[in-house]
Design an enzyme around this catalytic site. Sequence first.
Site, PDB file in Angstrom:
ATOM      1  N   CYS A   2       6.928 -16.479   8.248  1.00 37.18           N
ATOM      2  CA  CYS A   2       7.216 -15.699   7.057  1.00 37.18           C
ATOM      3  C   CYS A   2       6.028 -14.804   6.744  1.00 37.18           C
ATOM      4  CB  CYS A   2       7.531 -16.541   5.828  1.00 37.18           C
ATOM      5  SG  CYS A   2       9.022 -17.499   5.981  1.00 37.18           S
ATOM      6  N   ARG A  27       5.683 -12.634  12.253  1.00 39.07           N
ATOM      7  CA  ARG A  27       5.616 -13.952  11.616  1.00 39.07           C
ATOM      8  C   ARG A  27       7.001 -14.552  11.374  1.00 39.07           C
ATOM      9  NH1 ARG A  27       0.559 -14.824   9.383  1.00 39.07           N
ATOM     10  NH2 ARG A  27       1.428 -16.462   8.095  1.00 39.07           N
ATOM     11  N   TRP A  74      11.201 -16.478   8.366  1.00 38.77           N
ATOM     12  CA  TRP A  74      11.476 -17.382   9.483  1.00 38.77           C
ATOM     13  C   TRP A  74      12.086 -18.616   8.839  1.00 38.77           C
ATOM     14  CZ3 TRP A  74      10.167 -22.305  11.205  1.00 38.77           C
ATOM     15  CH2 TRP A  74      10.402 -22.560  12.562  1.00 38.77           C
ATOM     16  N   ASN A 100       5.900 -18.219   1.435  1.00 37.52           N
ATOM     17  CA  ASN A 100       5.701 -18.702   2.809  1.00 37.52           C
ATOM     18  C   ASN A 100       5.202 -20.135   2.696  1.00 37.52           C
ATOM     19  OD1 ASN A 100       4.899 -19.127   5.465  1.00 37.52           O
ATOM     20  ND2 ASN A 100       3.008 -17.966   5.256  1.00 37.52           N
ATOM     21  N   GLY A 101       5.860 -21.058   3.393  1.00 39.16           N
ATOM     22  CA  GLY A 101       5.466 -22.469   3.297  1.00 39.16           C
ATOM     23  C   GLY A 101       6.691 -23.317   3.004  1.00 39.16           C
ATOM     24  N   GLU A 479       0.670 -23.282  31.055  1.00 42.52           N
ATOM     25  CA  GLU A 479       0.658 -22.047  30.264  1.00 42.52           C
ATOM     26  C   GLU A 479       1.566 -20.981  30.885  1.00 42.52           C
ATOM     27  OE1 GLU A 479      -0.072 -21.270  27.428  1.00 42.52           O
ATOM     28  OE2 GLU A 479      -0.314 -19.107  27.417  1.00 42.52           O
ATOM     29  N   LYS A 483       4.679 -19.315  28.918  1.00 44.97           N
ATOM     30  CA  LYS A 483       4.847 -17.861  28.736  1.00 44.97           C
ATOM     31  C   LYS A 483       6.230 -17.448  29.212  1.00 44.97           C
ATOM     32  CE  LYS A 483       2.453 -17.005  26.471  1.00 44.97           C
ATOM     33  NZ  LYS A 483       1.384 -17.830  26.001  1.00 44.97           N
ATOM     34  N   GLU A 486       9.052 -18.729  26.877  1.00 43.17           N
ATOM     35  CA  GLU A 486       8.953 -18.090  25.569  1.00 43.17           C
ATOM     36  C   GLU A 486       9.559 -16.694  25.537  1.00 43.17           C
ATOM     37  OE1 GLU A 486       4.698 -18.117  24.889  1.00 43.17           O
ATOM     38  OE2 GLU A 486       5.092 -18.426  22.777  1.00 43.17           O
ATOM     39  N   HIS A 502       7.085 -37.278  42.173  1.00 44.23           N
ATOM     40  CA  HIS A 502       7.522 -38.389  41.322  1.00 44.23           C
ATOM     41  C   HIS A 502       8.716 -37.984  40.447  1.00 44.23           C
ATOM     42  CE1 HIS A 502       4.092 -40.744  42.578  1.00 44.23           C
ATOM     43  NE2 HIS A 502       3.340 -39.671  42.395  1.00 44.23           N
ATOM     44  N   LYS A 603       4.872 -16.271  15.029  1.00 40.21           N
ATOM     45  CA  LYS A 603       3.459 -16.510  15.248  1.00 40.21           C
ATOM     46  C   LYS A 603       2.930 -17.185  13.996  1.00 40.21           C
ATOM     47  CE  LYS A 603      -0.105 -14.051  17.696  1.00 40.21           C
ATOM     48  NZ  LYS A 603       0.180 -14.529  19.054  1.00 40.21           N
TER      49      LYS A 603
HETATM   50  C1  F6R Z   1       2.502 -19.355  22.608  1.00 38.10           C
HETATM   51  C2  F6R Z   1       1.956 -19.383  21.282  1.00 38.10           C
HETATM   52  C3  F6R Z   1       2.005 -20.661  20.523  1.00 38.10           C
HETATM   53  C4  F6R Z   1       0.672 -20.863  19.787  1.00 38.10           C
HETATM   54  C5  F6R Z   1       0.745 -22.105  18.899  1.00 38.10           C
HETATM   55  C6  F6R Z   1      -0.579 -22.360  18.208  1.00 38.10           C
HETATM   56  O1  F6R Z   1       2.393 -18.103  23.197  1.00 38.10           O
HETATM   57  O2  F6R Z   1       1.469 -18.398  20.799  1.00 38.10           O
HETATM   58  O3  F6R Z   1       2.295 -21.736  21.354  1.00 38.10           O
HETATM   59  O4  F6R Z   1      -0.337 -20.994  20.732  1.00 38.10           O
HETATM   60  O5  F6R Z   1       1.733 -21.932  17.946  1.00 38.10           O
HETATM   61  O6  F6R Z   1      -0.924 -21.304  17.395  1.00 38.10           O
HETATM   62  P1  F6R Z   1      -2.401 -21.074  16.920  1.00 38.10           P
HETATM   63  O7  F6R Z   1      -3.231 -20.781  18.124  1.00 38.10           O
HETATM   64  O8  F6R Z   1      -2.328 -19.909  15.985  1.00 38.10           O
HETATM   65  O9  F6R Z   1      -2.854 -22.338  16.243  1.00 38.10           O
END
Ligand code: F6R
Length: 608
Positions: A2, A27, A74, A100-101, A479, A483, A486, A502, A603
């Site tokens: 949000c 966000r 969000w 937000n929250g 990772e 990616k 995602e 396994h 994010k």
């Molecule tokens: C993946 C991604 C998320 C963040 C996770 C932690 O591309 O961006 O998995 O890494 O939400 O976020 P932060 O680093 O802001 O604590």
Amino acid sequence: MCGIVGYVGKQDAIPLLIDGLKRLEYRGYDSAGVAVLDSAGLSLRKAVGRLSALEDILHLTPLGGRPGIGHTRWATHGPPTEANAHPHTDDSGRLAVVHNGIIENYKELREELEKKGHRFSSQTDTEVIPHLIAQELKDGAPDTLTALRNALSRARGAYAVGVLSADEPNTVFAARHGSPLIVGIGSGEYYIASDVPAILSRIREVIYLNDGEIAALRTDGVNVYTLAGQRVQPEIHAVTLQAEAAERAGFETYMLKEIHEQPRVLRNLIEKHSDLSDEFELSANYFRKLNRIMIVACGTAYHAGMYGRLLLEHFTGLAVETDLASEFRYRDPKIDPGTLLIPVSQSGETADTLAGIRMARNWGCKVLSICNVPGSSVVRESDAVLFTEAGPEIGVASTKAYTAQQMAFALLALHIARARGTLNESEIAQCLTDLRKVPDAIHLVISRKETIRAIAGKHHDGPSSLYLGRKFNYPTALEGALKNKEISYQHAEGYAAGEMKHGPIALINEYLPVVCICTQTRDEVYDKMISNMKEVEARHGRIIAVATEGDTLVKEIAGDIIYVPAIRDEFSPIVNVVALQLLAYYAAQARGTDIDKPRNLAKSVTVE
Ligand code: F6R
């Protein structure tokens, strides 16, 4: 999670709110809304979907006025509908709130308010806030500020709120507890926003509100109070970020721009810290006495933490553990004041990571965070901070923040190794020389993006893919898979290559792309990786290898190969992951997804 923006000043609020919301859309982006004060009192517009839907509505039914507040959502409580979109109002329609929250006790508050005659029109937790404020005013609160203070004292959970009242022209109220909110100071105008980049070009100074603080922004200035009503003198910080840092700079997406920024970000980070002096705010003596390190983080930052663990164990001999912050907070870990907690976070606002910090502090541990955002909650709650200095990361999928976190761990590991005497000066100097090769190596990988695009084009259409790596590159496999899933929505699984037999080996057939990270040159795991690739080959899996330039053995086994420059094994993950970022990027492009704003994601995950 949000985005909130608000404006007080002499201009029409709507274009400024929309511009801020565009920059905050990362966000959350399932609905959006704005409210302004105009001749009718308080007027709102809301729309389901992306911000562009709200813009369309504003085009059809224009709105003008000032001050104003806006929100991009969000969803947590209630699906993305117009009724659930913010701003939310009270029954009179004279108060509007963006939030937000999560208000955890919203059910009991709502029941109480309904009994008093309030009518609710959404399923959100947020809607209790305007009704609570209205009830406080009805019960005799002398003004909106007092009513807001009283209302928020009753709310449990996390919030950042912006409030507009038709009875308080030229004023926006803002408050935070556990969710980010800043006050921006421009020339003769004031803003609230979930982060600085949203309003970067319009402000010169910023106030990072503390938890439990309320701000009243008026055309003639900002006053900050505690929830108890005491005036506080806020610290005002100059804004040092350049406005261009939050622009796309001609790239088709923020993610691609941020991938390209990595060589510069890492070069700067190395140069800033390469003397390894006592700049991490914890003394060499503290590091000498330390007996354990606990790293906590989520998502991509957790993968950086896994890599950090391997480096710290390898260079410092310390016992190091990495845990997902969301699991750590429900464990009973054996942690004492001799343990250093290292939270890793791009945003500095991740709820689970913050909970980990608070737990560790209760146990008397020192906290050294690796974080990207100055003024964020993680930064403010830590004893020491190693800033990743990657600049604003706006693409939802983390790229430059990840490699900067990896680099931060490399520098920290060398720093601690020096303090503890586990590496001598010439070994440290050699490591630094090798680390300095990383940015150029990344640059070279990026220059091969057309090769990577062609490989992605061959393999993006299947339902699933497997990523394998070992030792330092096991986190790289995780990772790379993250990616891919995602942003391309292709299911992808990262696995320790030694674990493949396994279980996941059962998945392998001629349709399954298996990305194998096989760049180790000096250590025992290279041969093991080759054996694992042979096992995939024998079952007709489609091998895409990331290998060191000139490696002909890997070429014989792999169907496709992405060559990366030779880099010391310990630091190779910082380079290798860039190849996987690009692989995911071009797979997503081929699959036609919205790369900067992948579905369902946001994010900065400020809720548990
Ligand atoms: C993946 C991604 C998320 C963040 C996770 C932690 O591309 O961006 O998995 O890494 O939400 O976020 P932060 O680093 O802001 O604590």
